[in-house]
Design a protein around this motif. Structure first.
Motif, PDB file in Angstrom:
ATOM      1  N   VAL A  84      17.801  -4.630 -19.746  1.00  0.00           N
ATOM      2  CA  VAL A  84      16.691  -4.027 -18.891  1.00  0.00           C
ATOM      3  C   VAL A  84      16.608  -5.096 -16.921  1.00  0.00           C
ATOM      4  O   VAL A  84      15.927  -3.664 -16.667  1.00  0.00           O
ATOM      5  N   ASP A  85      17.278  -5.999 -17.446  1.00  0.00           N
ATOM      6  CA  ASP A  85      17.090  -6.015 -15.844  1.00  0.00           C
ATOM      7  C   ASP A  85      17.235  -4.873 -14.978  1.00  0.00           C
ATOM      8  O   ASP A  85      17.285  -4.366 -13.815  1.00  0.00           O
ATOM      9  N   GLU A  86      18.480  -4.552 -15.704  1.00  0.00           N
ATOM     10  CA  GLU A  86      19.661  -3.110 -14.963  1.00  0.00           C
ATOM     11  C   GLU A  86      18.727  -2.486 -14.309  1.00  0.00           C
ATOM     12  O   GLU A  86      18.175  -1.322 -12.873  1.00  0.00           O
ATOM     13  N   ASN A  87      17.515  -1.670 -15.297  1.00  0.00           N
ATOM     14  CA  ASN A  87      16.947  -0.609 -14.994  1.00  0.00           C
ATOM     15  C   ASN A  87      15.663  -0.971 -14.690  1.00  0.00           C
ATOM     16  O   ASN A  87      15.047  -0.346 -13.202  1.00  0.00           O
ATOM     17  N   LEU A  88      14.653  -1.702 -13.836  1.00  0.00           N
ATOM     18  CA  LEU A  88      14.281  -2.234 -13.074  1.00  0.00           C
ATOM     19  C   LEU A  88      14.655  -2.213 -12.063  1.00  0.00           C
ATOM     20  O   LEU A  88      14.877  -2.051 -10.944  1.00  0.00           O
ATOM     21  N   ARG A  89      16.158  -2.944 -11.924  1.00  0.00           N
ATOM     22  CA  ARG A  89      16.692  -2.672 -10.483  1.00  0.00           C
ATOM     23  C   ARG A  89      17.136  -1.186  -9.890  1.00  0.00           C
ATOM     24  O   ARG A  89      17.272  -1.376  -8.651  1.00  0.00           O
ATOM     25  N   VAL A  90      17.491  -0.509 -10.965  1.00  0.00           N
ATOM     26  CA  VAL A  90      17.654   0.590 -10.713  1.00  0.00           C
ATOM     27  C   VAL A  90      16.697   1.280  -9.761  1.00  0.00           C
ATOM     28  O   VAL A  90      16.799   2.025  -8.849  1.00  0.00           O
ATOM     29  N   ALA A  91      15.192   0.876 -10.113  1.00  0.00           N
ATOM     30  CA  ALA A  91      14.081   1.538  -9.838  1.00  0.00           C
ATOM     31  C   ALA A  91      13.468   0.815  -8.528  1.00  0.00           C
ATOM     32  O   ALA A  91      13.261   1.855  -7.250  1.00  0.00           O
ATOM     33  N   LEU A  92      14.186  -0.419  -8.337  1.00  0.00           N
ATOM     34  CA  LEU A  92      14.062  -1.328  -6.998  1.00  0.00           C
ATOM     35  C   LEU A  92      14.222  -0.613  -5.911  1.00  0.00           C
ATOM     36  O   LEU A  92      13.167  -0.451  -4.693  1.00  0.00           O
ATOM     37  N   LEU A  93      15.585   0.844  -5.837  1.00  0.00           N
ATOM     38  CA  LEU A  93      15.916   1.460  -4.783  1.00  0.00           C
ATOM     39  C   LEU A  93      15.131   2.802  -4.534  1.00  0.00           C
ATOM     40  O   LEU A  93      15.626   2.881  -2.984  1.00  0.00           O
ATOM     41  N   ALA A  94      14.287   2.819  -5.041  1.00  0.00           N
ATOM     42  CA  ALA A  94      13.469   4.071  -4.777  1.00  0.00           C
ATOM     43  C   ALA A  94      12.044   3.730  -4.257  1.00  0.00           C
ATOM     44  O   ALA A  94      11.338   4.955  -3.585  1.00  0.00           O
ATOM     45  N   GLY A  95      11.742   2.638  -4.157  1.00  0.00           N
ATOM     46  CA  GLY A  95      10.145   2.000  -4.007  1.00  0.00           C
ATOM     47  C   GLY A  95      10.105   0.987  -2.400  1.00  0.00           C
ATOM     48  O   GLY A  95      11.172   1.879  -1.568  1.00  0.00           O
ATOM     49  N   LEU A 130       2.831  17.939  -0.366  1.00  0.00           N
ATOM     50  CA  LEU A 130       3.486  19.267  -0.522  1.00  0.00           C
ATOM     51  C   LEU A 130       4.741  19.193   0.526  1.00  0.00           C
ATOM     52  O   LEU A 130       5.664  20.061  -0.237  1.00  0.00           O
ATOM     53  N   GLN A 131       4.424  17.681   1.568  1.00  0.00           N
ATOM     54  CA  GLN A 131       5.367  18.108   2.545  1.00  0.00           C
ATOM     55  C   GLN A 131       6.552  17.152   2.668  1.00  0.00           C
ATOM     56  O   GLN A 131       7.807  17.198   2.949  1.00  0.00           O
ATOM     57  N   HIS A 132       6.587  16.052   1.071  1.00  0.00           N
ATOM     58  CA  HIS A 132       7.344  15.310   1.541  1.00  0.00           C
ATOM     59  C   HIS A 132       7.797  15.522  -0.240  1.00  0.00           C
ATOM     60  O   HIS A 132       7.481  15.448  -0.892  1.00  0.00           O
ATOM     61  N   PRO A 133       9.438  15.164   0.009  1.00  0.00           N
ATOM     62  CA  PRO A 133       9.801  15.885  -1.766  1.00  0.00           C
ATOM     63  C   PRO A 133      10.317  14.868  -2.984  1.00  0.00           C
ATOM     64  O   PRO A 133       9.843  13.475  -2.091  1.00  0.00           O
ATOM     65  N   VAL A 134      10.067  15.027  -3.722  1.00  0.00           N
ATOM     66  CA  VAL A 134      10.403  13.986  -4.535  1.00  0.00           C
ATOM     67  C   VAL A 134      10.457  12.582  -4.730  1.00  0.00           C
ATOM     68  O   VAL A 134       9.674  11.784  -4.657  1.00  0.00           O
ATOM     69  N   GLU A 135      11.752  12.867  -3.934  1.00  0.00           N
ATOM     70  CA  GLU A 135      12.400  11.365  -3.697  1.00  0.00           C
ATOM     71  C   GLU A 135      11.203  10.225  -3.280  1.00  0.00           C
ATOM     72  O   GLU A 135      11.896   9.189  -2.627  1.00  0.00           O
ATOM     73  N   GLN A 136      11.044  10.738  -1.960  1.00  0.00           N
ATOM     74  CA  GLN A 136      10.076  10.464  -0.702  1.00  0.00           C
ATOM     75  C   GLN A 136       8.715   9.849  -1.695  1.00  0.00           C
ATOM     76  O   GLN A 136       7.862   8.653  -1.107  1.00  0.00           O
ATOM     77  N   ARG A 137       8.395  10.198  -2.778  1.00  0.00           N
ATOM     78  CA  ARG A 137       7.300   9.616  -3.134  1.00  0.00           C
ATOM     79  C   ARG A 137       6.699   8.388  -3.813  1.00  0.00           C
ATOM     80  O   ARG A 137       5.658   8.058  -3.999  1.00  0.00           O
ATOM     81  N   ALA A 138       7.859   7.505  -4.408  1.00  0.00           N
ATOM     82  CA  ALA A 138       7.558   6.488  -4.671  1.00  0.00           C
ATOM     83  C   ALA A 138       8.087   5.629  -3.175  1.00  0.00           C
ATOM     84  O   ALA A 138       6.648   4.937  -3.877  1.00  0.00           O
ATOM     85  N   ALA A 139       8.722   6.197  -2.811  1.00  0.00           N
ATOM     86  CA  ALA A 139       7.889   5.213  -1.097  1.00  0.00           C
ATOM     87  C   ALA A 139       6.867   5.453  -0.643  1.00  0.00           C
ATOM     88  O   ALA A 139       6.763   4.193  -0.074  1.00  0.00           O
ATOM     89  N   CYS A 154       3.575  18.872 -10.496  1.00  0.00           N
ATOM     90  CA  CYS A 154       3.282  19.326  -9.651  1.00  0.00           C
ATOM     91  C   CYS A 154       2.641  17.672  -8.808  1.00  0.00           C
ATOM     92  O   CYS A 154       3.017  18.074  -6.902  1.00  0.00           O
ATOM     93  N   ILE A 155       1.956  17.161  -8.967  1.00  0.00           N
ATOM     94  CA  ILE A 155       1.580  16.151  -7.960  1.00  0.00           C
ATOM     95  C   ILE A 155       3.067  15.272  -7.931  1.00  0.00           C
ATOM     96  O   ILE A 155       3.520  14.739  -6.411  1.00  0.00           O
ATOM     97  N   MET A 156       3.690  15.083  -8.925  1.00  0.00           N
ATOM     98  CA  MET A 156       4.999  13.849  -8.680  1.00  0.00           C
ATOM     99  C   MET A 156       5.675  15.358  -7.521  1.00  0.00           C
ATOM    100  O   MET A 156       7.215  14.128  -7.228  1.00  0.00           O
ATOM    101  N   GLY A 157       5.529  16.301  -7.699  1.00  0.00           N
ATOM    102  CA  GLY A 157       6.799  16.843  -6.645  1.00  0.00           C
ATOM    103  C   GLY A 157       8.372  17.870  -7.854  1.00  0.00           C
ATOM    104  O   GLY A 157       9.303  18.499  -7.275  1.00  0.00           O
ATOM    105  N   HIS A 158       7.523  17.432  -9.115  1.00  0.00           N
ATOM    106  CA  HIS A 158       9.136  18.399  -9.920  1.00  0.00           C
ATOM    107  C   HIS A 158       8.923  19.846  -9.866  1.00  0.00           C
ATOM    108  O   HIS A 158       9.676  20.232 -11.062  1.00  0.00           O
TER     109      HIS A 158
END
Length: 237
Positions: free
Chosen positions: A99-110, A72-81, A46-50
Motif C-alpha cells: 500500500v505504502d509503495e503504491n502511494l509513494r510511486v504516485a507521489l513522483l507524478a504530482g 490539449l497542449q499538455h501531454p498526459v504525464e503533465q496533467r497530474a502535476a 480525452c480529458i486525461m490525455g489517454h
C-alpha cells in the motif's frame, strides 16, 4: 476550472464523441451518466490525455490561475502535476507493491514536493494506514478501491475524476463510497467528476449531471432536474 467545448473524438472511422460541451464548477460534484458504451470512459480518457481529441477545446484553470490553460497542449504525464487526479475503472493498483509503495510511486507524478503522503489520505481511509505494509493484491476489492482513490489523492489534486467507482460492489460498499465522495467535496474542497452508468447515490451526494447517449450530451443541469422521464429514456435497462 474545467471546460469542454464542442469536443469530438473518432476511433478510426467511428465517431465516438459528438460535440460534447460541459463545464465543471469549482467545488461541485458532477456526474457523467449513461448506459454502457455511450462514450463516458472515452470522454474521461480525452480529458486525461489517454486519447486524442479530434476537434474542440478542453481548458483548465487551476485555483489562483490567472489564465485558462489549453489542456490539449499538455501531454498526459503533465496533467497530474496540473492538479487533476484520476481513479480509473477497475482500480489498476500495483498488486505486487505494498500500500505504502503504491502511494509513494504516485507521489513522483504530482505537485507534492515534500514526497510525504498527505494526512488527508489516512484521515479519509484510516484502514489503509494499518495495512500500509501489506501487499496491494492481498487487499479486498473494497480496500483496493480505497487505495486507488488514495493514490490519486496523494497528488493533492484540485479536480478528482472517478470512473465508475461503484462498479461491481455490494450496496454497503456503494454507500461507503458515496460517503467518501461527499467528504472529498465537503471536507476537503475538491471538485469531482464521477462517471457512472446509473446514479448510485441520492441527489444530495452531488450537484450536477451530464447525460450521454450515442456519444452526445443529451441533457445536463442540476441533479434535481434529473427527472423520471430522463432516467427512463436514457438510463433504464
Amino acid at each position: 476550472m474545467l471546460r469542454l467545448q464542442a469536443v469530438n473524438q473518432f476511433f478510426g472511422p467511428k465517431h465516438i464523441l459528438r460535440d460534447i460541451s460541459m463545464e465543471l464548477p469549482p467545488g461541485q460534484c458532477t456526474y457523467v451518466l449513461g448506459r454502457n458504451g455511450v462514450g463516458k470512459t472515452t470522454l474521461v480518457n480525452c480529458i486525461m490525455g489517454h486519447l486524442p481529441v479530434s476537434s474542440g477545446t478542453v481548458t483548465w484553470r487551476p485555483a489562483g490561475g490567472a489564465e485558462e490553460l489549453n489542456l490539449l497542449q499538455h501531454p498526459v504525464e503533465q496533467r497530474a502535476a496540473l492538479g487533476i487526479g484520476y481513479v480509473p475503472q477497475g482500480r489498476q493498483v500495483f498488486s505486487q507493491l505494498s500500500v505504502d509503495e503504491n502511494l509513494r510511486v504516485a507521489l513522483l507524478a504530482g505537485r507534492n514536493k515534500t514526497r510525504q503522503v498527505p494526512s488527508m489520505v489516512y484521515e479519509l481511509f484510516p484502514g489503509l494506514h494499518n495495512m500500509r505494509h501489506q501487499r496491494a493484491g492481498d487487499l479486498t476489492e473494497s480496500g483496493q478501491q480505497q487505495l486507488a482513490i488514495a493514490r490519486a489523492l496523494v497528488l493533492e489534486p484540485e479536480l478528482l475524476i472517478l470512473d465508475e467507482p461503484t462498479g461491481g460492489f455490494q450496496p454497503s460498499v456503494v454507500k461507503e463510497i458515496g460517503h467518501n465522495i461527499r467528504r472529498l467535496q465537503r471536507d476537503f474542497g475538491l471538485t469531482l467528476l464521477v462517471v457512472e452508468q446509473q446514479l448510485p447515490f441520492t441527489p444530495s451526494a452531488g450537484d450536477r449531471f451530464c447525460l450521454l447517449e450515442g456519444g452526445c450530451n443529451v441533457a445536463q443541469g442540476t441533479l434535481d432536474q434529473l427527472d423520471d422521464s430522463l432516467i427512463q429514456t436514457y438510463l433504464a435497462v
